[in-house]
Design an enzyme around this catalytic site. Structure first.
Site, PDB file in Angstrom:
ATOM      1  N   ASP A 154      -7.775   7.540   2.777  1.00 52.88           N
ATOM      2  CA  ASP A 154      -7.265   7.944   1.460  1.00 52.88           C
ATOM      3  C   ASP A 154      -8.424   8.355   0.548  1.00 52.88           C
ATOM      4  OD1 ASP A 154      -4.707   7.261   2.220  1.00 52.88           O
ATOM      5  OD2 ASP A 154      -4.789   5.271   1.328  1.00 52.88           O
ATOM      6  N   HIS A 202       0.827  -1.211   0.000  1.00 52.55           N
ATOM      7  CA  HIS A 202       0.000   0.000   0.000  1.00 52.55           C
ATOM      8  C   HIS A 202       0.863   1.264   0.000  1.00 52.55           C
ATOM      9  CE1 HIS A 202      -3.727   2.212   1.325  1.00 52.55           C
ATOM     10  NE2 HIS A 202      -2.810   3.041   1.784  1.00 52.55           N
ATOM     11  N   GLU A 203       1.799   1.338   0.941  1.00 48.88           N
ATOM     12  CA  GLU A 203       2.630   2.547   1.037  1.00 48.88           C
ATOM     13  C   GLU A 203       3.549   2.691  -0.179  1.00 48.88           C
ATOM     14  OE1 GLU A 203       1.735   4.643   3.135  1.00 48.88           O
ATOM     15  OE2 GLU A 203       0.566   3.293   4.418  1.00 48.88           O
TER      16      GLU A 203
HETATM   17 ZN    ZN Z   1      -2.941   5.042   2.249  1.00 50.47          ZN
END
Ligand code: ZN
Length: 285
Positions: free
Chosen positions: A195, A120-121
């Protein structure tokens, strides 16, 4: 003389002529202001040669004077804990993370969660580097505050006006974490809800500024269904673009993720070096 950040709740009697009748507004400091404040708080502290206060001022957009004082103190504490006679750039970077995100947590996520956080990052960070080269300051998978991992971006400069291209880039970066999970791991997770909130917020700014296909609009009089359609349309378009980029760079994301799982965090510089190295290696193969 007195100071408040809630002038709206003061008894008007206090503000009558002859009392506190001269008001000086103090806004958050800009980059120059932050540099001056940092110089004051760092003056009596032993700084390493690698500390660049101008760079730190650039990375602390939105910090108040109190935040900056706190930052220099936290950096000093990190140095002290390591028995380091000097406060180095590394201590300052860790202090920025702490002031922004909160205390590092001891809790270690389980292996599958860690892998997911790393993918994800890496998604966020890679799209950030593609859209705004040189913009990533830190990428980490060690949990801090409420976040399991995070990417900190370095604003190239304090921005007072945002263009449509800039906003679209920020939306791409915001949704890239979840898209990377979807493409590399086959499913999304709940970790991305913030997000999406951020992405929708940015899409609304585009619409309200008259930069969408609706043209110039009064945000209060757009019917909900039209607004919803337009938000979905803009998000879908950007999502398609980001998907293409992530699919194209899958192998690179895997490599960065593997490295991140070993090292837990990279500085922006280390990330960029790794991207260059992996890209060169892949051309050979
Ligand atoms: Zn995120």
């Amino acid at each position: 003389m007195a100071a408040t950040n809630r002038i709206d709740v003061l008894d008007p009697a206090l503000l009558r002529p002859g009392r506190f009748d001269r008001i000086v507004n103090v806004d958050l400091p800009d980059k120059e202001g932050r540099l001056s404040i940092l110089k004051i708080h760092a003056a009596n502290k032993p700084l390493g040669d690698d500390v660049d206060l101008a760079e730190i001022a650039g990375e602390t957009y939105g910090f108040s004077g109190a935040h900056l004082e706190n930052l220099t103190n936290e950096a000093a504490i990190f140095a002290l804990r390591e028995n380091s006679p000097l406060i180095t750039s590394k201590h300052f970077m860790e202090a920025i993370d702490k002031v922004m995100m909160g205390e590092k947590l001891d809790r270690k996520p389980v292996k599958e969660d860690l892998e997911r956080v790393a993918v994800h990052e890496t998604g966020h960070a890679l799209i950030a580097e593609i859209m705004n080269p040189g913009s990533v300051s830190t990428i980490t998978i060690s949990p801090r505050g409420k976040a399991l991992g995070y990417v900190r971006q370095n604003p190239a400069d304090d921005l007072y006006l945002q263009t449509k291209g800039y906003l679209e880039n920020q939306i791409s970066i915001a949704i890239a974490g979840s898209i990377a999970e979807e493409i590399l791991l086959g499913s999304k997770s709940t970790g991305a809800s913030n997000d999406f909130k951020q992405a929708i917020q940015l899409v609304k700014i585009i619409i309200e500024a008259g930069m969408s296909s609706l043209g110039v609009v009064d945000k209060d009089s757009i019917p909900d269904n039209i607004l919803h359609q337009e938000i979905t349309k803009i998000l879908r378009q950007i999502e398609e673009e980001v998907k293409k980029i992530i699919i194209k760079h899958q192998d690179l994301i895997k490599k960065i993720t593997e490295e991140l799982l070993i090292q837990e965090s990279f500085s922006g510089k280390e990330l960029r070096e790794l991207i260059v190295k992996e890209k060169a290696a892949c051309r050979a193969c």
